[in-house]
Motif scaffolding. Sequence first.
Motif, PDB file in Angstrom:
ATOM      1  N   LEU A 253       0.807  -1.216  -0.024  1.00  0.00           N
ATOM      2  CA  LEU A 253       0.056  -0.111   0.101  1.00  0.00           C
ATOM      3  C   LEU A 253       0.918   1.321  -0.111  1.00  0.00           C
ATOM      4  CD1 LEU A 253      -2.983   1.161   0.293  1.00  0.00           C
ATOM      5  CD2 LEU A 253      -2.378   1.134   2.622  1.00  0.00           C
ATOM      6  N   MET A 254       0.527   2.316  -0.915  1.00  0.00           N
ATOM      7  CA  MET A 254       1.406   3.403  -1.029  1.00  0.00           C
ATOM      8  C   MET A 254       0.315   4.571  -0.695  1.00  0.00           C
ATOM      9  SD  MET A 254       3.242   3.178  -4.816  1.00  0.00           S
ATOM     10  CE  MET A 254       1.314   3.495  -5.647  1.00  0.00           C
ATOM     11  N   THR A 255       1.399   5.341   0.207  1.00  0.00           N
ATOM     12  CA  THR A 255       0.678   6.635   0.839  1.00  0.00           C
ATOM     13  C   THR A 255       1.484   7.747   0.541  1.00  0.00           C
ATOM     14  OG1 THR A 255      -0.286   5.371   2.764  1.00  0.00           O
ATOM     15  CG2 THR A 255       0.184   7.816   3.142  1.00  0.00           C
ATOM     16  N   LEU A 256       1.004   8.916  -0.048  1.00  0.00           N
ATOM     17  CA  LEU A 256       1.536  10.203  -0.189  1.00  0.00           C
ATOM     18  C   LEU A 256       2.138  10.857   0.983  1.00  0.00           C
ATOM     19  CD1 LEU A 256      -0.561  11.539  -3.200  1.00  0.00           C
ATOM     20  CD2 LEU A 256       1.917  10.742  -3.223  1.00  0.00           C
ATOM     21  N   VAL A 257       3.311  11.581   0.801  1.00  0.00           N
ATOM     22  CA  VAL A 257       3.961  12.545   1.696  1.00  0.00           C
ATOM     23  C   VAL A 257       4.109  13.523   0.877  1.00  0.00           C
ATOM     24  CG1 VAL A 257       5.774  12.917   3.511  1.00  0.00           C
ATOM     25  CG2 VAL A 257       5.050  10.552   2.945  1.00  0.00           C
ATOM     26  N   ASN A 258       3.499  14.890   1.231  1.00  0.00           N
ATOM     27  CA  ASN A 258       3.506  16.240   0.337  1.00  0.00           C
ATOM     28  C   ASN A 258       4.691  17.058   1.160  1.00  0.00           C
ATOM     29  OD1 ASN A 258       2.484  17.566   2.519  1.00  0.00           O
ATOM     30  ND2 ASN A 258       0.497  16.854   1.754  1.00  0.00           N
ATOM     31  N   ASP A 259       4.775  18.195   0.454  1.00  0.00           N
ATOM     32  CA  ASP A 259       5.929  18.891   0.755  1.00  0.00           C
ATOM     33  C   ASP A 259       5.710  19.485   2.180  1.00  0.00           C
ATOM     34  OD1 ASP A 259       7.425  18.327  -1.530  1.00  0.00           O
ATOM     35  OD2 ASP A 259       6.696  20.407  -2.549  1.00  0.00           O
ATOM     36  N   VAL A 260       4.514  19.899   2.521  1.00  0.00           N
ATOM     37  CA  VAL A 260       4.024  20.471   3.657  1.00  0.00           C
ATOM     38  C   VAL A 260       4.510  19.403   4.889  1.00  0.00           C
ATOM     39  CG1 VAL A 260       2.244  21.444   5.220  1.00  0.00           C
ATOM     40  CG2 VAL A 260       2.543  22.089   2.861  1.00  0.00           C
ATOM     41  N   GLU A 261       4.183  17.973   4.617  1.00  0.00           N
ATOM     42  CA  GLU A 261       4.400  17.124   5.690  1.00  0.00           C
ATOM     43  C   GLU A 261       6.043  16.931   5.743  1.00  0.00           C
ATOM     44  OE1 GLU A 261       0.362  14.530   5.285  1.00  0.00           O
ATOM     45  OE2 GLU A 261       1.765  14.280   3.706  1.00  0.00           O
ATOM     46  N   ARG A 262       6.603  17.065   4.698  1.00  0.00           N
ATOM     47  CA  ARG A 262       8.064  16.899   4.607  1.00  0.00           C
ATOM     48  C   ARG A 262       8.705  17.864   5.518  1.00  0.00           C
ATOM     49  NH1 ARG A 262      12.345  14.565   1.320  1.00  0.00           N
ATOM     50  NH2 ARG A 262      10.553  13.632   0.039  1.00  0.00           N
ATOM     51  N   ASP A 263       8.408  19.217   5.332  1.00  0.00           N
ATOM     52  CA  ASP A 263       8.601  20.461   6.119  1.00  0.00           C
ATOM     53  C   ASP A 263       8.196  20.095   7.835  1.00  0.00           C
ATOM     54  OD1 ASP A 263       9.739  21.878   3.797  1.00  0.00           O
ATOM     55  OD2 ASP A 263       7.857  23.047   3.681  1.00  0.00           O
ATOM     56  N   ASN A 264       7.148  19.546   8.060  1.00  0.00           N
ATOM     57  CA  ASN A 264       6.916  19.140   9.328  1.00  0.00           C
ATOM     58  C   ASN A 264       7.912  18.298   9.912  1.00  0.00           C
ATOM     59  OD1 ASN A 264       4.622  20.846   9.161  1.00  0.00           O
ATOM     60  ND2 ASN A 264       3.271  19.265   8.578  1.00  0.00           N
ATOM     61  N   ILE A 265       8.208  17.200   9.188  1.00  0.00           N
ATOM     62  CA  ILE A 265       9.362  16.078   9.530  1.00  0.00           C
ATOM     63  C   ILE A 265      10.645  17.011   9.962  1.00  0.00           C
ATOM     64  CG2 ILE A 265      10.651  14.066   8.790  1.00  0.00           C
ATOM     65  CD1 ILE A 265       8.125  13.586   6.950  1.00  0.00           C
ATOM     66  N   TYR A 266      10.906  17.963   9.081  1.00  0.00           N
ATOM     67  CA  TYR A 266      12.231  18.488   9.353  1.00  0.00           C
ATOM     68  C   TYR A 266      11.927  19.453  10.470  1.00  0.00           C
ATOM     69  CZ  TYR A 266      13.637  17.289   4.538  1.00  0.00           C
ATOM     70  OH  TYR A 266      13.678  16.563   3.303  1.00  0.00           O
ATOM     71  N   GLU A 267      10.926  19.978  10.801  1.00  0.00           N
ATOM     72  CA  GLU A 267      10.909  20.564  12.186  1.00  0.00           C
ATOM     73  C   GLU A 267      10.924  19.678  13.368  1.00  0.00           C
ATOM     74  OE1 GLU A 267      10.129  23.697  13.043  1.00  0.00           O
ATOM     75  OE2 GLU A 267       9.860  24.741  11.045  1.00  0.00           O
TER      76      GLU A 267
END
Length: 374
Positions: A253-267
């Motif tokens: 199963l594939m799930t999308l990670v968008n750019d906003v979520e990527r920025d949240n991860i970096y935070e």
Amino acid sequence: MAFVTKNGFDVEHGSSLVVYENLFPNLKHIKGKGVTEEYVSKEDIMEVDTIDITRILPKKIHYRAIGSTLNATNGKWMNKNNANGGPTPESVHYSLFVNFVYDEDTTIPFAMIHSTQVNFEQYVNKNITDCFAQTLNAFTWANQIKAFFDDNTAVAKSVFKYDANTTPAQAFQLANANLQSDKSIGAFTIPMEERQAFIDYDLNAALKAQYATNASEAAAQINATGFMNPFTQAEGKRIDSRTGICGIYDGVLMTLVNDVERDNIYEVLGVSSDATTKAILDKIKGFIVYGGSTLRGIAMEGISANEHPFQHGSVVLKPFNKFGVKCLSGKSIKVITNDTIADADLATVKAALSIAVNIESATQDPDYQSGAQN
């Protein structure tokens, strides 16, 4: 907090109900696939310090020999010990510390209280449910990424690149094929149904390009992102910002990670201002995880409400939730990229994340192991 009712509507109960009904579709990690998860609901979650989580391990071969008593193996279990010297249990129990809190206040203005219940639910969703779910998503991804860089010192068999010679589909398949086992946590095999892939929009488009005009079963699965599958006319998952589900490929199963979520991860990782580390992490186009390697516990108390003392008619909503996450092994994560990630890059990111904010919930040593052979 005081009990608050407005227009005959119990604000506390209504707010809590909205969150309970809408939080879990927003959580990107699916229980049993991307994470091993337990929920606890209590009136006073300050009493909750740990959440008990049991991992059910994939079965491993066992047999006993019957023969001469002079034979040292007579009646003894073959594979008494696994590859790393421990027992081979059927399940392992952990006590996960839930030592992080989400309790951000949100104020419902006077006009919203006297609005319709639909608008009230939308307001609660946007200000509490969505934010709490985004927090848990980012926090869980951050733990998994940190574990990957902590536990992998070489890109061989851990990072898979697609380029002019290797298609995105082949890179995905190779990453999936190399996620066979993680003996360090007792997983001698990793079933396909216990995996989940997280991919960005670039990899999503690249994977689906070859299937865009193909009416095969594989094409139907990977493109089944709407309410109705155009090939089979069967109802399928919808791709949206809530579920992020964008299809199935190679049984995962594939799930999308968008750019906003990527920025949240970096935070969460504490590297938002670290250009060097972010440049390396940006090369990750997707990763496949074994759900049994990540533990997540969520304790939910509900929402209390209180009249706002300085703003006539408004109500302050206060959620109080505790959570903890622990990725047991980064060896059970495989990364997909379209750029070069070198062994030195793994060391660079590991060093950067070691001084970042502490995000792991420590787990007590397993309290017991069920089914260990003697």
